[in-house]
Structures are given as C-alpha cells and as structure tokens.
Design a protein around this motif. Structure first.
Motif, PDB file in Angstrom:
ATOM      1  N   ILE A 160       0.873  -1.132   0.062  1.00  0.00           N
ATOM      2  CA  ILE A 160      -0.021  -0.009   0.013  1.00  0.00           C
ATOM      3  C   ILE A 160       0.873   1.226  -0.069  1.00  0.00           C
ATOM      4  O   ILE A 160       1.869   1.277   0.756  1.00  0.00           O
ATOM      5  CB  ILE A 160      -0.797   0.008   1.347  1.00  0.00           C
ATOM      6  N   LEU A 161       0.451   2.307  -0.921  1.00  0.00           N
ATOM      7  CA  LEU A 161       1.233   3.568  -0.753  1.00  0.00           C
ATOM      8  C   LEU A 161       0.320   4.441  -0.539  1.00  0.00           C
ATOM      9  O   LEU A 161      -0.649   4.711  -1.070  1.00  0.00           O
ATOM     10  CB  LEU A 161       1.674   3.706  -2.227  1.00  0.00           C
ATOM     11  N   ILE A 162       0.884   5.523   0.581  1.00  0.00           N
ATOM     12  CA  ILE A 162       0.036   6.540   1.030  1.00  0.00           C
ATOM     13  C   ILE A 162       0.685   7.830   1.047  1.00  0.00           C
ATOM     14  O   ILE A 162       2.074   7.963   1.498  1.00  0.00           O
ATOM     15  CB  ILE A 162      -0.525   6.443   2.547  1.00  0.00           C
ATOM     16  N   ASN A 163       0.196   8.819   0.296  1.00  0.00           N
ATOM     17  CA  ASN A 163       0.725  10.033   0.267  1.00  0.00           C
ATOM     18  C   ASN A 163      -0.005  11.230   0.936  1.00  0.00           C
ATOM     19  O   ASN A 163      -1.004  11.622   0.185  1.00  0.00           O
ATOM     20  CB  ASN A 163       1.172  10.420  -1.282  1.00  0.00           C
ATOM     21  N   ALA A 164       0.199  11.722   1.878  1.00  0.00           N
ATOM     22  CA  ALA A 164      -0.560  12.630   2.676  1.00  0.00           C
ATOM     23  C   ALA A 164       0.537  13.763   2.966  1.00  0.00           C
ATOM     24  O   ALA A 164       0.264  14.724   3.874  1.00  0.00           O
ATOM     25  CB  ALA A 164      -1.217  12.325   4.038  1.00  0.00           C
ATOM     26  N   ALA A 165       1.627  13.965   1.963  1.00  0.00           N
ATOM     27  CA  ALA A 165       2.650  14.846   2.200  1.00  0.00           C
ATOM     28  C   ALA A 165       2.675  15.844   1.411  1.00  0.00           C
ATOM     29  O   ALA A 165       1.885  17.006   1.775  1.00  0.00           O
ATOM     30  CB  ALA A 165       3.847  14.118   2.153  1.00  0.00           C
ATOM     31  N   ARG A 166       3.155  15.922   0.029  1.00  0.00           N
ATOM     32  CA  ARG A 166       3.002  16.720  -0.813  1.00  0.00           C
ATOM     33  C   ARG A 166       2.519  16.339  -2.208  1.00  0.00           C
ATOM     34  O   ARG A 166       3.198  15.190  -2.724  1.00  0.00           O
ATOM     35  CB  ARG A 166       4.294  17.883  -1.072  1.00  0.00           C
ATOM     36  N   GLY A 167       1.812  17.049  -3.116  1.00  0.00           N
ATOM     37  CA  GLY A 167       1.776  16.519  -4.415  1.00  0.00           C
ATOM     38  C   GLY A 167       2.980  16.574  -5.410  1.00  0.00           C
ATOM     39  O   GLY A 167       3.704  17.476  -4.854  1.00  0.00           O
ATOM     40  N   GLY A 168       3.194  15.808  -6.239  1.00  0.00           N
ATOM     41  CA  GLY A 168       4.391  15.957  -7.123  1.00  0.00           C
ATOM     42  C   GLY A 168       5.580  14.960  -6.641  1.00  0.00           C
ATOM     43  O   GLY A 168       6.317  14.796  -7.339  1.00  0.00           O
ATOM     44  N   ILE A 169       5.322  14.330  -5.324  1.00  0.00           N
ATOM     45  CA  ILE A 169       6.101  13.624  -4.926  1.00  0.00           C
ATOM     46  C   ILE A 169       6.050  12.025  -5.534  1.00  0.00           C
ATOM     47  O   ILE A 169       6.951  11.085  -5.862  1.00  0.00           O
ATOM     48  CB  ILE A 169       6.289  13.163  -3.480  1.00  0.00           C
ATOM     49  N   VAL A 170       4.846  11.693  -5.918  1.00  0.00           N
ATOM     50  CA  VAL A 170       4.371  10.750  -6.628  1.00  0.00           C
ATOM     51  C   VAL A 170       3.954  10.763  -8.056  1.00  0.00           C
ATOM     52  O   VAL A 170       3.282  11.720  -8.389  1.00  0.00           O
ATOM     53  CB  VAL A 170       3.093   9.936  -5.880  1.00  0.00           C
ATOM     54  N   ASP A 171       4.514  10.192  -8.917  1.00  0.00           N
ATOM     55  CA  ASP A 171       4.005  10.154 -10.487  1.00  0.00           C
ATOM     56  C   ASP A 171       2.727   9.757 -10.686  1.00  0.00           C
ATOM     57  O   ASP A 171       2.507   8.645 -10.439  1.00  0.00           O
ATOM     58  CB  ASP A 171       5.203   9.476 -11.217  1.00  0.00           C
ATOM     59  N   GLU A 172       1.897  10.553 -10.638  1.00  0.00           N
ATOM     60  CA  GLU A 172       0.289  10.148 -10.585  1.00  0.00           C
ATOM     61  C   GLU A 172       0.139   9.219 -12.004  1.00  0.00           C
ATOM     62  O   GLU A 172      -0.829   8.212 -11.671  1.00  0.00           O
ATOM     63  CB  GLU A 172      -0.581  11.408 -10.730  1.00  0.00           C
ATOM     64  N   ASN A 173       0.683   9.514 -12.993  1.00  0.00           N
ATOM     65  CA  ASN A 173       0.227   8.577 -14.241  1.00  0.00           C
ATOM     66  C   ASN A 173       0.777   7.110 -13.932  1.00  0.00           C
ATOM     67  O   ASN A 173       0.322   6.163 -14.240  1.00  0.00           O
ATOM     68  CB  ASN A 173       0.930   9.158 -15.417  1.00  0.00           C
ATOM     69  N   ALA A 174       2.023   7.062 -13.338  1.00  0.00           N
ATOM     70  CA  ALA A 174       2.795   5.839 -13.134  1.00  0.00           C
ATOM     71  C   ALA A 174       1.991   4.987 -11.966  1.00  0.00           C
ATOM     72  O   ALA A 174       1.822   3.860 -12.074  1.00  0.00           O
ATOM     73  CB  ALA A 174       4.283   6.038 -12.676  1.00  0.00           C
ATOM     74  N   LEU A 175       1.485   5.763 -10.967  1.00  0.00           N
ATOM     75  CA  LEU A 175       0.854   5.127  -9.908  1.00  0.00           C
ATOM     76  C   LEU A 175      -0.473   4.347 -10.519  1.00  0.00           C
ATOM     77  O   LEU A 175      -0.954   3.361  -9.987  1.00  0.00           O
ATOM     78  CB  LEU A 175       0.657   6.050  -8.902  1.00  0.00           C
ATOM     79  N   ALA A 176      -1.294   5.400 -11.391  1.00  0.00           N
ATOM     80  CA  ALA A 176      -2.590   4.950 -11.876  1.00  0.00           C
ATOM     81  C   ALA A 176      -2.345   3.763 -12.775  1.00  0.00           C
ATOM     82  O   ALA A 176      -3.113   2.611 -12.637  1.00  0.00           O
ATOM     83  CB  ALA A 176      -3.316   6.073 -12.812  1.00  0.00           C
ATOM     84  N   GLU A 177      -1.301   3.562 -13.628  1.00  0.00           N
ATOM     85  CA  GLU A 177      -0.789   2.478 -14.506  1.00  0.00           C
ATOM     86  C   GLU A 177      -0.735   1.099 -13.486  1.00  0.00           C
ATOM     87  O   GLU A 177      -1.085  -0.038 -13.912  1.00  0.00           O
ATOM     88  CB  GLU A 177       0.290   2.823 -15.319  1.00  0.00           C
ATOM     89  N   ALA A 178       0.038   1.435 -12.407  1.00  0.00           N
ATOM     90  CA  ALA A 178       0.378   0.261 -11.630  1.00  0.00           C
ATOM     91  C   ALA A 178      -0.678  -0.257 -10.898  1.00  0.00           C
ATOM     92  O   ALA A 178      -0.829  -1.364 -10.682  1.00  0.00           O
ATOM     93  CB  ALA A 178       1.282   0.501 -10.437  1.00  0.00           C
ATOM     94  N   LEU A 179      -1.638   0.523 -10.485  1.00  0.00           N
ATOM     95  CA  LEU A 179      -3.038  -0.014 -10.057  1.00  0.00           C
ATOM     96  C   LEU A 179      -3.898  -0.514 -10.870  1.00  0.00           C
ATOM     97  O   LEU A 179      -4.269  -1.842 -10.635  1.00  0.00           O
ATOM     98  CB  LEU A 179      -3.917   1.446  -9.332  1.00  0.00           C
ATOM     99  N   ARG A 180      -3.940  -0.088 -12.151  1.00  0.00           N
ATOM    100  CA  ARG A 180      -4.910  -0.881 -12.994  1.00  0.00           C
ATOM    101  C   ARG A 180      -4.470  -2.092 -13.565  1.00  0.00           C
ATOM    102  O   ARG A 180      -4.767  -3.011 -13.792  1.00  0.00           O
ATOM    103  CB  ARG A 180      -4.833   0.056 -14.159  1.00  0.00           C
ATOM    104  N   ALA A 181      -2.801  -2.131 -13.531  1.00  0.00           N
ATOM    105  CA  ALA A 181      -2.148  -3.298 -13.818  1.00  0.00           C
ATOM    106  C   ALA A 181      -2.295  -4.405 -12.720  1.00  0.00           C
ATOM    107  O   ALA A 181      -1.664  -5.616 -12.993  1.00  0.00           O
ATOM    108  CB  ALA A 181      -0.789  -3.129 -14.231  1.00  0.00           C
ATOM    109  N   GLY A 182      -2.921  -4.180 -11.329  1.00  0.00           N
ATOM    110  CA  GLY A 182      -2.843  -4.944 -10.369  1.00  0.00           C
ATOM    111  C   GLY A 182      -1.604  -5.304  -9.696  1.00  0.00           C
ATOM    112  O   GLY A 182      -1.386  -6.134  -9.274  1.00  0.00           O
ATOM    113  N   ARG A 183      -0.486  -4.169  -9.834  1.00  0.00           N
ATOM    114  CA  ARG A 183       0.919  -4.576  -9.357  1.00  0.00           C
ATOM    115  C   ARG A 183       1.013  -3.963  -7.933  1.00  0.00           C
ATOM    116  O   ARG A 183       2.046  -4.327  -7.215  1.00  0.00           O
ATOM    117  CB  ARG A 183       1.918  -3.864 -10.146  1.00  0.00           C
ATOM    118  N   LEU A 184      -0.080  -3.285  -7.426  1.00  0.00           N
ATOM    119  CA  LEU A 184       0.130  -2.650  -6.102  1.00  0.00           C
ATOM    120  C   LEU A 184      -1.372  -3.223  -5.231  1.00  0.00           C
ATOM    121  O   LEU A 184      -2.410  -3.498  -5.828  1.00  0.00           O
ATOM    122  CB  LEU A 184      -0.112  -1.268  -5.975  1.00  0.00           C
ATOM    123  N   GLY A 185      -1.053  -3.243  -3.768  1.00  0.00           N
ATOM    124  CA  GLY A 185      -2.462  -3.541  -3.010  1.00  0.00           C
ATOM    125  C   GLY A 185      -3.344  -2.642  -3.049  1.00  0.00           C
ATOM    126  O   GLY A 185      -4.350  -2.626  -2.555  1.00  0.00           O
ATOM    127  N   GLY A 186      -2.875  -1.228  -3.233  1.00  0.00           N
ATOM    128  CA  GLY A 186      -3.697  -0.107  -3.041  1.00  0.00           C
ATOM    129  C   GLY A 186      -3.067   1.251  -2.863  1.00  0.00           C
ATOM    130  O   GLY A 186      -1.721   1.250  -2.713  1.00  0.00           O
TER     131      GLY A 186
END
Length: 313
Positions: free
Chosen positions: A230-256
């Motif tokens: 599980i990945l949680i970002n409550a710090a600052r936007g821009g630390i997570v590549d949002e496109n890459a995260l969406a792709e990883a979730l849709r591909a089932g590579r993360l638990g959430g």
C-alpha cells in the motif's frame, strides 16, 4: 485597509478572540481570486494563508508593509521563503499542530485498504453476500515503511506500533546512530530507500516537495514495491508520479494507494481522469491534516504567532 488579511478558512473564534483590536479581513475564498488579492494587500501588515495562496514575488511586491506571514499548516512550498527573508517578512508555520490528524489519516487509510471490507454497503443492502471477495489482511505483523522520519512520521509510527506493526524508515538527515530511532514505543529500523521500498507492506511519505523528492515514487520505484503493498501520500503532491501510480494500480501491481495531495490542486476533472478505472484507490482533497480539533490548534497557534509578531514590531 485591513492590518491582517486571511485568505483561506480557519477557526473563526480564533480570529474573533485572538485578533481582537486589529483590522482583519477574513475571506476564505480570496485565495481563488488572485487579482483581487493583489489589490487588497497594499496596506496589510500580516497575511494568514493555508496551502493554496501563492506568496511569491508578485504578491510580496504588492504588499510593501507586510511584515509577517502565518501559515495554517507546516508545508512552505507555496511560500517563497527566501523572498520573504529578503524583505524582512517573518514566516510562521503551525509546526506540530496537525501532526495527530495526519498520523490518524495514514493509519486509518492503511487499515481500510488492507482490510478491503468497507466498500460493500450497496451490494449487501441489495441482498448480495460477497464474503469471499472481501477477505482482506490484518495490519498487525505488517511493516510500515516511512519515507522521512520527522514529527508526523513519528506520530504515525507510534500508532502503527500499538497495532502490532514493525517500523522502518528512510531519512538521509537522521544518521543511523541518532537516538531519534529509539522511541518510547520501540525502535524504528533505519534503512536505505531502496530496501525500505522493497520490504515494506505499507509505505507512507513524509517529505517536502523538493528537487530531490519530485517524482520520487516514479514508475521504477513503484515497480520495486511488493505486489500487494500500500502507498499513502499525505505529504505533498508531485512526490508521486500520478500517471505511473494509476498504471500500476490498473495493472494490479499494488495492493492499493491513497492520495490526499496532488500535483495540481484543486484536482481538475481532466487531470483526475488519469485515475479512472483504478481499483483500491482512495482520493481525498488535501484534508489529512484538517480535523475539527487540528483546525482549532492550527488556527490558535497561527493567531498567536502573528499577534505576537505585530505587537513587537
């Protein structure tokens, strides 16, 4: 013209009592009307903002009498601190006042995503009984990996340890020999970033947005995470590549994943479309640090900082 301008929401009782005797303009939507804000600050001696008001050169140039900026929160990426310093404008973040709120958000969200049982209300009410589809995981025995080991991360770790998690953290500014790793609730294991990412069940980000941390969690780093992590970002936007995260979730590579902050805020519908079809994703509107209790604490601390500065000036 007002002595103090407040551009975003805060506890109104703190304004009435804490700033009594000052000429105050409180307009919690003023941050959205930048042109009007620029015109309003000409005589202001103090400015109180949250994270949406951009305190940069244009605004500072329009406010020659400004001596202090109170930040209703801790992040300073919306404030040009060096430009303020050059103009002798003091900047006061509300350090520590929302630590508990963010820590509770992280733990709550981690439990929700691990357990996977709380999205079935409509189905159960319609007569379905999807028990086998909702068998989730316990938080006890899992490893919490903290990227950054400051005050909020420590509050998060304290709660995680009480629930039976083991704690690891990466922070290049805390030496491995520092006593900070030993806390009343136990020890956090200092790890290199790659090792932390590769071995943690829940990863929570607690770093500011800098040149070094922008897109820290990119496609390559996300690929290092455990397949059910599980990945949680409550710090600052821009630390997570949002496109890459969406792709990883849709591909089932993360638990959430849970994002409370975004590269673009407020998140537009066009930008938000990148998350369409993502399973096991929680999106919230930069609210992790804002509860009724923390809003009161943050507001009063900011009011006290600003008032004390103006009375001394």
């Amino acid at each position: 013209m007002p002595d103090i301008i407040i551009t975003e929401f805060m506890d109104e009782e703190a304004i009435r009592q804490g700033l009594a005797g000052f000429d105050v303009l409180y307009d919690p939507k003023l941050a959205d009307r930048r042109g009007e804000l620029i015109e309003t600050v000409a005589d202001a001696r103090a400015l109180i903002v949250r994270n949406r008001t951009q305190v940069r050169e244009r605004l500072l140039s329009a406010a020659p009498k400004l001596t202090v900026v109170g930040r209703l929160g801790v992040g300073l990426d919306n404030i040009d601190v060096e430009a303020c310093k050059a103009r002798n404008v003091a900047v006061f973040p509300a350090t520590g006042a929302n630590d508990v709120s963010v820590a509770e958000y992280v733990i709550t969200t981690a439990m929700l995503l691990l357990r996977n049982a709380y999205g079935a209300t409509a189905a159960v009410a319609q007569g379905f009984w999807p028990r086998s589809d909702l068998i989730g995981r316990e938080i006890s025995g899992k490893r919490l990996g903290l990227v950054g080991f400051g005050a909020i991360a420590k509050e998060t770790a304290k709660r995680a340890a009480a629930l039976g998690m083991t704690i690891a953290a990466y922070d290049p500014y805390v030496p491995p020999t520092s006593p900070a790793w030993d806390q009343p609730w136990g020890r956090a294991e200092p790890l290199p970033l790659d090792a932390l990412i590769e071995t943690s069940d829940v990863i929570s980000l607690h770093v500011p947005l800098t040149v070094e941390t922008r897109n820290l969690m990119d496609a390559a780093m996300l690929a290092r995470m455990r397949p059910n992590a599980i990945l949680i970002n409550a710090a600052r936007g821009g630390i997570v590549d949002e496109n890459a995260l969406a792709e990883a979730l849709r591909a089932g590579r993360l638990g959430g994943a849970a994002l409370d902050v975004f590269e673009e805020e407020p998140l537009s519908s066009s930008r938000g479309a990148v998350f369409e079809g993502c399973p096991r994703l929680v999106l919230t509107p930069h609210i992790a640090g804002v509860t009724q209790e923390s809003n009161t604490r943050v507001s009063w601390l900011t009011v006290e900082n600003v008032r004390r500065h103006l009375e001394r000036a």
